[in-house]
Design an enzyme around this catalytic site. Structure first.
Site, PDB file in Angstrom:
ATOM      1  N   TRP A 185       8.050  -3.686   7.397  1.00 45.63           N
ATOM      2  CA  TRP A 185       7.830  -4.800   8.331  1.00 45.63           C
ATOM      3  C   TRP A 185       8.877  -5.869   8.043  1.00 45.63           C
ATOM      4  O   TRP A 185       9.084  -6.249   6.884  1.00 45.63           O
ATOM      5  CB  TRP A 185       6.429  -5.414   8.191  1.00 45.63           C
ATOM      6  CG  TRP A 185       6.354  -6.662   9.026  1.00 45.63           C
ATOM      7  CD1 TRP A 185       6.287  -6.710  10.381  1.00 45.63           C
ATOM      8  CD2 TRP A 185       6.441  -8.027   8.565  1.00 45.63           C
ATOM      9  NE1 TRP A 185       6.324  -8.019  10.803  1.00 45.63           N
ATOM     10  CE2 TRP A 185       6.414  -8.844   9.707  1.00 45.63           C
ATOM     11  CE3 TRP A 185       6.550  -8.613   7.305  1.00 45.63           C
ATOM     12  CZ2 TRP A 185       6.489 -10.233   9.639  1.00 45.63           C
ATOM     13  CZ3 TRP A 185       6.619  -9.998   7.220  1.00 45.63           C
ATOM     14  CH2 TRP A 185       6.580 -10.800   8.381  1.00 45.63           C
ATOM     15  N   GLU A 225       6.218  -1.126  11.255  1.00 41.64           N
ATOM     16  CA  GLU A 225       5.151  -1.994  11.776  1.00 41.64           C
ATOM     17  C   GLU A 225       5.719  -3.024  12.759  1.00 41.64           C
ATOM     18  O   GLU A 225       6.524  -3.873  12.384  1.00 41.64           O
ATOM     19  CB  GLU A 225       4.474  -2.719  10.596  1.00 41.64           C
ATOM     20  CG  GLU A 225       3.387  -3.692  11.013  1.00 41.64           C
ATOM     21  CD  GLU A 225       2.796  -4.476   9.836  1.00 41.64           C
ATOM     22  OE1 GLU A 225       3.386  -4.469   8.729  1.00 41.64           O
ATOM     23  OE2 GLU A 225       1.742  -5.117  10.030  1.00 41.64           O
ATOM     24  N   LYS A 227       5.326  -6.149  15.753  1.00 39.05           N
ATOM     25  CA  LYS A 227       4.441  -7.260  16.075  1.00 39.05           C
ATOM     26  C   LYS A 227       4.947  -8.008  17.294  1.00 39.05           C
ATOM     27  O   LYS A 227       6.051  -7.732  17.782  1.00 39.05           O
ATOM     28  CB  LYS A 227       4.201  -8.179  14.877  1.00 39.05           C
ATOM     29  CG  LYS A 227       5.324  -9.103  14.490  1.00 39.05           C
ATOM     30  CD  LYS A 227       5.020  -9.781  13.157  1.00 39.05           C
ATOM     31  CE  LYS A 227       4.120 -10.981  13.258  1.00 39.05           C
ATOM     32  NZ  LYS A 227       3.988 -11.683  11.962  1.00 39.05           N
ATOM     33  N   ASP A 258      -0.903  -2.696  13.198  1.00 38.34           N
ATOM     34  CA  ASP A 258      -1.645  -3.813  12.602  1.00 38.34           C
ATOM     35  C   ASP A 258      -2.440  -4.413  13.760  1.00 38.34           C
ATOM     36  O   ASP A 258      -1.852  -4.803  14.774  1.00 38.34           O
ATOM     37  CB  ASP A 258      -0.646  -4.819  12.002  1.00 38.34           C
ATOM     38  CG  ASP A 258      -1.313  -6.038  11.393  1.00 38.34           C
ATOM     39  OD1 ASP A 258      -2.175  -6.643  12.052  1.00 38.34           O
ATOM     40  OD2 ASP A 258      -0.950  -6.418  10.261  1.00 38.34           O
ATOM     41  N   HIS A 261      -1.392  -7.533  15.651  1.00 34.93           N
ATOM     42  CA  HIS A 261      -0.021  -7.591  16.161  1.00 34.93           C
ATOM     43  C   HIS A 261       0.147  -7.233  17.626  1.00 34.93           C
ATOM     44  O   HIS A 261       1.217  -6.806  18.050  1.00 34.93           O
ATOM     45  CB  HIS A 261       0.878  -6.691  15.315  1.00 34.93           C
ATOM     46  CG  HIS A 261       1.156  -7.264  13.967  1.00 34.93           C
ATOM     47  ND1 HIS A 261       2.106  -6.763  13.112  1.00 34.93           N
ATOM     48  CD2 HIS A 261       0.603  -8.309  13.323  1.00 34.93           C
ATOM     49  CE1 HIS A 261       2.116  -7.467  11.997  1.00 34.93           C
ATOM     50  NE2 HIS A 261       1.206  -8.403  12.090  1.00 34.93           N
ATOM     51  N   HIS A 285      -2.864  -1.302   9.506  1.00 36.92           N
ATOM     52  CA  HIS A 285      -3.138  -2.521   8.763  1.00 36.92           C
ATOM     53  C   HIS A 285      -4.370  -3.099   9.418  1.00 36.92           C
ATOM     54  O   HIS A 285      -4.301  -3.553  10.564  1.00 36.92           O
ATOM     55  CB  HIS A 285      -1.987  -3.521   8.874  1.00 36.92           C
ATOM     56  CG  HIS A 285      -1.020  -3.423   7.751  1.00 36.92           C
ATOM     57  ND1 HIS A 285       0.066  -4.254   7.639  1.00 36.92           N
ATOM     58  CD2 HIS A 285      -0.995  -2.610   6.670  1.00 36.92           C
ATOM     59  CE1 HIS A 285       0.734  -3.940   6.537  1.00 36.92           C
ATOM     60  NE2 HIS A 285       0.108  -2.950   5.935  1.00 36.92           N
ATOM     61  N   ASP A 293      -2.342 -14.053  15.190  1.00 35.26           N
ATOM     62  CA  ASP A 293      -2.299 -13.092  14.089  1.00 35.26           C
ATOM     63  C   ASP A 293      -2.628 -13.814  12.783  1.00 35.26           C
ATOM     64  O   ASP A 293      -1.799 -13.938  11.900  1.00 35.26           O
ATOM     65  CB  ASP A 293      -0.879 -12.481  14.053  1.00 35.26           C
ATOM     66  CG  ASP A 293      -0.708 -11.481  12.940  1.00 35.26           C
ATOM     67  OD1 ASP A 293      -1.720 -10.911  12.504  1.00 35.26           O
ATOM     68  OD2 ASP A 293       0.452 -11.275  12.510  1.00 35.26           O
ATOM     69  N   ASP A 295      -4.735 -13.228  10.333  1.00 33.54           N
ATOM     70  CA  ASP A 295      -5.089 -12.485   9.121  1.00 33.54           C
ATOM     71  C   ASP A 295      -6.358 -12.996   8.451  1.00 33.54           C
ATOM     72  O   ASP A 295      -6.414 -13.137   7.230  1.00 33.54           O
ATOM     73  CB  ASP A 295      -3.903 -12.434   8.144  1.00 33.54           C
ATOM     74  CG  ASP A 295      -2.801 -11.520   8.633  1.00 33.54           C
ATOM     75  OD1 ASP A 295      -3.069 -10.325   8.814  1.00 33.54           O
ATOM     76  OD2 ASP A 295      -1.664 -11.999   8.862  1.00 33.54           O
ATOM     77  N   ASP A 325      -4.963  -5.650   5.428  1.00 38.06           N
ATOM     78  CA  ASP A 325      -3.924  -6.685   5.445  1.00 38.06           C
ATOM     79  C   ASP A 325      -4.507  -7.999   5.961  1.00 38.06           C
ATOM     80  O   ASP A 325      -4.488  -8.251   7.164  1.00 38.06           O
ATOM     81  CB  ASP A 325      -2.750  -6.233   6.331  1.00 38.06           C
ATOM     82  CG  ASP A 325      -1.616  -7.253   6.356  1.00 38.06           C
ATOM     83  OD1 ASP A 325      -1.591  -8.137   5.474  1.00 38.06           O
ATOM     84  OD2 ASP A 325      -0.756  -7.174   7.252  1.00 38.06           O
TER      85      ASP A 325
HETATM   86  C1  RNT Z   1       3.001  -9.584   8.914  1.00 39.92           C
HETATM   87  C2  RNT Z   1       2.614  -8.169   8.698  1.00 39.92           C
HETATM   88  C3  RNT Z   1       2.835  -7.636   7.314  1.00 39.92           C
HETATM   89  C4  RNT Z   1       2.416  -8.563   6.227  1.00 39.92           C
HETATM   90  C5  RNT Z   1       2.372  -7.927   4.837  1.00 39.92           C
HETATM   91  C6  RNT Z   1       2.270  -8.956   3.762  1.00 39.92           C
HETATM   92  O1  RNT Z   1       2.675 -10.067  10.152  1.00 39.92           O
HETATM   93  O2  RNT Z   1       1.277  -7.982   9.072  1.00 39.92           O
HETATM   94  O3  RNT Z   1       2.230  -6.412   7.205  1.00 39.92           O
HETATM   95  O4  RNT Z   1       1.162  -9.111   6.480  1.00 39.92           O
HETATM   96  O5  RNT Z   1       3.408  -7.090   4.667  1.00 39.92           O
HETATM   97 ZN    ZN Z   2       0.483  -6.048   8.656  1.00 42.94          ZN
END
Ligand code: RNT
Ligand code: ZN
Length: 416
Positions: A185, A225, A227, A258, A261, A285, A293, A295, A325
């Site tokens: 990523w 990955e 986004k 993810d 994303h 993720h 996003d 998290d 994640d």
């Molecule tokens: C960021 C991505 C990525 C990170 C990690 C820390 O938007 O989700 O995966 O969160 O690599």
């Molecule tokens: Zn991620």
């Protein structure tokens, strides 16, 4: 009491054609890769003291792990409270550089710097380690770009970091006798309207090709990955969904989805079967985005259940690599870790306890009335009793909050 409840639940599920013993057995063997970065707000050990690259942790709850020793202790404590098979998901920024700190940069990392993690993970009886090159939180990001940078020196530095990461991953795979997932990523993007959208993507494509040249196919599973946007990088993301899906398909590697994303009305649960139609491996993720996003800690919610259902009912437990994640700095970080991992486990159990064969049959017969009825019935079946039995068998405490409080008052409180 617990016994009576489980026995009764077992009967109820059996009346729907569901075998709770099989569900418990399957659940305990599914590896979930637990991210190391929840414990220290994604800072790492290699020199950065703040997060950059479009991602952010929010909150300042006391007790952040500030040293490798503290992070080890916190991971061990969190994992003690997490049921099931676990892997550890590491970022390159968590290298143990020792006396080389300040002398060696990310383009010079080797497996040596990660050996303490291997010992640690083996000590905890983990299934393996997954790995991530760290393309953020570093001064060599130039104008927000890494692998897509027009500056050749910058681009080469990051390509080399990626190559090193793949080499480290091969050793990690060998150390556990299981392939290591390497997730790529990058934060690359622009805050405002770009003058060139193709150029950066062509450079990223070239960089990835250079990085992936000759990687160890036996022990390494590379994933990309995508986004939509990052904080401060709202107008353009080089590594978009279309870019990476085509890249992965044309290069025979894997996509990592993810669930924070995508646009808010796009669902990763729907993307999993779409990719399973073409790929042998899909990586995830699992996170929880609130409005963006963000998290947030993963919770036992509808979309998580849908994700688990797509993995279970498509017989894809060995094809879908589940990784967590999320990073929350506003609450006890260990509790955040455990709550999210348990939510994932609960969702998998929920999915394992559904009468999928019957439901598919109803769909194929066009009997949508009974399908809706059964889907609603299934929501209230006594999963809690099966969950309690599962926890008892894995030896994990049922009410883990007491353990969180104990660790906080004994260990975290001392971190000033
Ligand atoms: C960021 C991505 C990525 C990170 C990690 C820390 O938007 O989700 O995966 O969160 O690599
Ligand atoms: Zn991620």
């Amino acid at each position: 009491m617990a016994d009576i409840r489980y026995t009764s639940a077992k009967k109820i599920y059996a009346s729907y054609g569901v075998d709770t013993e099989a569900a418990i057995g399957t659940l305990s063997a599914v590896p979930v890769s637990v991210h190391c970065w929840q414990g220290d707000d994604v800072i790492g050990f290699d020199g950065s003291d703040s997060l950059s690259g479009g991602i952010q942790t929010t909150g300042n709850y006391p007790g952040r792990a500030r040293t490798p020793e503290e992070l080890f202790a916190d991971i061990a404590e969190a994992m003690r409270l997490m049921p099931g098979t676990k892997r550890l998901n590491l970022h390159a920024s968590y290298a143990f550089l020792g006396a080389d700190k300040g002398k060696v940069d990310r383009d010079g990392y080797t497996y040596e710097y990660f050996k303490p993690w291997v010992e640690f993970a083996k000590g905890l009886g983990l299934d393996g380690i997954d790995f991530n090159p760290t393309f953020f939180g570093h001064p060599k990001m130039k104008d927000g770009l890494t692998l897509s940078s027009p500056d050749e020196e910058t681009r080469r530095f990051w390509v080399e970091h990626g190559r090193r990461s793949l080499e480290i991953a091969a050793e990690l795979g060998k150390a556990f006798g299981k392939p290591c997932l390497v997730n790529i990523w990058i934060p690359d993007g622009f805050k405002d309207v770009p003058a060139d959208r193709l150029g950066p993507r062509l450079r990223l494509k070239r960089s990835l090709d250079e990085m992936l040249e000759g990687y160890d196919k036996q022990w390494v599973v590379p994933a990309v990955e995508s986004k939509v946007f990052g904080i401060g990088l709202e107008s353009y993301t080089v590594g978009s969904n279309e870019f990476y899906q085509n890249y992965a398909a044309s290069r025979g590697i894997c996509c990592l989805l993810d669930n924070g994303h995508y646009h808010p009305l796009e669902y990763v649960s729907d993307k999993i079967p779409a990719l399973l139609a073409f790929y042998d491996t899909v990586a995830l993720h699992v996170t929880r985005g609130v409005r963006w996003d963000s998290d947030h800690v993963v919770l036992f919610e509808d979309e998580l259940k849908e994700i688990a259902k797509e993995i279970v009912r498509n017989d894809a437990l060995s094809k879908v690599k589940i990784g967590l994640d999320y990073f929350d700095a506003s609450i006890n970080r260990i509790s955040a870790w455990v709550t999210g991992q348990r939510a994932m486990q609960k969702a998998l159990l929920y999915a394992l306890l559904l009468p999928h064969a019957k439901m598919k049959e109803l769909q194929d017969e066009g009997n949508f009335t009974e399908l809706m009825y059964l889907q609603e019935e299934a929501k209230l079946l006594p999963m809690e009793d099966v969950w309690a039995e599962y926890l008892a068998r894995t030896g994990c405490p049922d009410r883990y909050y007491d353990e969180i409080v104990r660790y906080e008052s004994k260990i975290l409180k001392e971190r000033k």
